[in-house]
Design a protein around this motif. Sequence first.
Motif, PDB file in Angstrom:
ATOM      1  N   VAL A  92       7.074 -31.281  14.544  1.00 35.50           N
ATOM      2  CA  VAL A  92       8.434 -29.855  15.023  1.00 35.50           C
ATOM      3  C   VAL A  92       7.081 -28.465  15.675  1.00 35.50           C
ATOM      4  O   VAL A  92       7.324 -28.399  16.839  1.00 35.50           O
ATOM      5  CB  VAL A  92       8.960 -29.728  14.730  1.00 35.50           C
ATOM      6  N   ASP A  93       6.249 -28.228  14.567  1.00 33.90           N
ATOM      7  CA  ASP A  93       5.626 -26.857  14.528  1.00 33.90           C
ATOM      8  C   ASP A  93       4.661 -27.298  15.502  1.00 33.90           C
ATOM      9  O   ASP A  93       4.733 -26.008  16.578  1.00 33.90           O
ATOM     10  CB  ASP A  93       5.386 -26.385  13.316  1.00 33.90           C
TER      11      ASP A  93
ATOM     12  N   ASP B 178      19.197 -30.761  17.007  1.00 34.04           N
ATOM     13  CA  ASP B 178      19.769 -29.273  17.142  1.00 34.04           C
ATOM     14  C   ASP B 178      19.804 -28.706  18.109  1.00 34.04           C
ATOM     15  O   ASP B 178      20.527 -27.367  18.842  1.00 34.04           O
ATOM     16  CB  ASP B 178      17.841 -28.692  17.479  1.00 34.04           C
TER      17      ASP B 178
ATOM     18  N   ARG C 297      14.415 -34.576  16.147  1.00 35.92           N
ATOM     19  CA  ARG C 297      15.181 -33.217  15.777  1.00 35.92           C
ATOM     20  C   ARG C 297      15.118 -31.928  15.768  1.00 35.92           C
ATOM     21  O   ARG C 297      16.232 -31.716  16.565  1.00 35.92           O
ATOM     22  CB  ARG C 297      13.626 -32.898  14.840  1.00 35.92           C
ATOM     23  N   GLY C 298      15.021 -33.210  17.571  1.00 38.12           N
ATOM     24  CA  GLY C 298      15.128 -31.852  19.137  1.00 38.12           C
ATOM     25  C   GLY C 298      17.109 -32.087  19.755  1.00 38.12           C
ATOM     26  O   GLY C 298      17.550 -30.857  19.800  1.00 38.12           O
TER      27      GLY C 298
ATOM     28  N   LEU D 295       6.800 -26.900  19.200  1.00 38.49           N
ATOM     29  CA  LEU D 295       7.025 -26.015  19.739  1.00 38.49           C
ATOM     30  C   LEU D 295       5.688 -24.985  19.957  1.00 38.49           C
ATOM     31  O   LEU D 295       5.864 -24.290  20.433  1.00 38.49           O
ATOM     32  CB  LEU D 295       8.037 -24.935  18.759  1.00 38.49           C
TER      33      LEU D 295
ATOM     34  N   ARG E 279      12.225 -23.043  23.624  1.00 37.94           N
ATOM     35  CA  ARG E 279      11.739 -23.976  22.520  1.00 37.94           C
ATOM     36  C   ARG E 279      11.328 -25.307  24.081  1.00 37.94           C
ATOM     37  O   ARG E 279      11.350 -26.265  24.590  1.00 37.94           O
ATOM     38  CB  ARG E 279      12.842 -25.240  21.800  1.00 37.94           C
TER      39      ARG E 279
ATOM     40  N   ILE F 248       9.880 -36.769  16.043  1.00 40.51           N
ATOM     41  CA  ILE F 248       9.619 -35.579  15.949  1.00 40.51           C
ATOM     42  C   ILE F 248      11.707 -34.747  17.281  1.00 40.51           C
ATOM     43  O   ILE F 248      11.838 -34.176  17.115  1.00 40.51           O
ATOM     44  CB  ILE F 248       8.753 -34.516  16.635  1.00 40.51           C
TER      45      ILE F 248
ATOM     46  N   ASP G 212       8.201 -31.880  10.005  1.00 42.15           N
ATOM     47  CA  ASP G 212       8.082 -30.542  10.491  1.00 42.15           C
ATOM     48  C   ASP G 212       6.812 -29.990  11.092  1.00 42.15           C
ATOM     49  O   ASP G 212       7.130 -28.765  11.465  1.00 42.15           O
ATOM     50  CB  ASP G 212       8.216 -29.961   8.976  1.00 42.15           C
TER      51      ASP G 212
ATOM     52  N   SER H 101       3.680 -30.800  22.968  1.00 44.45           N
ATOM     53  CA  SER H 101       3.671 -32.526  22.900  1.00 44.45           C
ATOM     54  C   SER H 101       2.693 -32.949  22.860  1.00 44.45           C
ATOM     55  O   SER H 101       2.128 -34.192  22.145  1.00 44.45           O
ATOM     56  CB  SER H 101       4.965 -33.467  23.749  1.00 44.45           C
TER      57      SER H 101
ATOM     58  N   MET I 215       9.518 -29.240  22.613  1.00 42.81           N
ATOM     59  CA  MET I 215      10.669 -30.123  22.297  1.00 42.81           C
ATOM     60  C   MET I 215      11.267 -30.594  23.626  1.00 42.81           C
ATOM     61  O   MET I 215      10.807 -31.988  23.891  1.00 42.81           O
ATOM     62  CB  MET I 215      11.431 -29.192  21.291  1.00 42.81           C
TER      63      MET I 215
END
Length: 215
Positions: free
Chosen positions: A16-17, A64, A60-61, A20, A97, A57, A13, A24, A100
């Motif tokens: 990811v934050d 989504d 997660r992208g 964003l 995003r 990470i 988490d 990266s 990401m």
Amino acid sequence: MTAGDSLRERLIDAGVDLVLTEGSASVGLRDIARRAGVSHGAPRRYFPTHHSLLSAIARRGFEDLQARFEAATATASTPRAQLEAFARVYVAYALDRRGMFELMFRHDLLNSEQQPPRAQAQPRPPRLRELTLPLAGRFAALVAQCRGEAPAQGGEHEVTAALLWSGLHGIAQLWAWGSLPLVLGGPDPDDEAPEDPRPDRLVAALLDALGPVQT
């Protein structure tokens, strides 16, 4: 979920934050630990390498993006409509995003094969390639349907799908960088409050330009 799994998800988490908000390039194990409020050594228990952290990470992208694809194509009644919805979501995701999106397709930075050891009773999370390849396969299958072909591996539709993907990626990047709005007479990227029209007409034009996907 065990305490270890909970901490692992918390670290992801935080990653990811960071991706964003800062991109990266700024994400490292120490950065993640600091953002998650844990010791600098804690991430090493779950992510032995920087690549494995970035892969978690990026996963997660892809999850989504997959959910967005499913929602966008659920109401499309024809293969062409599904393909166009798929393409629009791809570009919109890239603009919404950006950090990401830039990470997800850098497989030179990602560890898509190996996973950290897990207890035998715990399910192994999917390798990154097991999330990315099905998305590419779905895209190629839609192109095949539009061409009236069977979606067999190695078919001409895969080349067309690769060209479309390249075009969509280029639209997304050049639009985000302000180049396409500039040459198309769109909003000034230096404007403090520019309009933000999505480049949907470019997506439609790209599909039209590669004529085999018009059916």
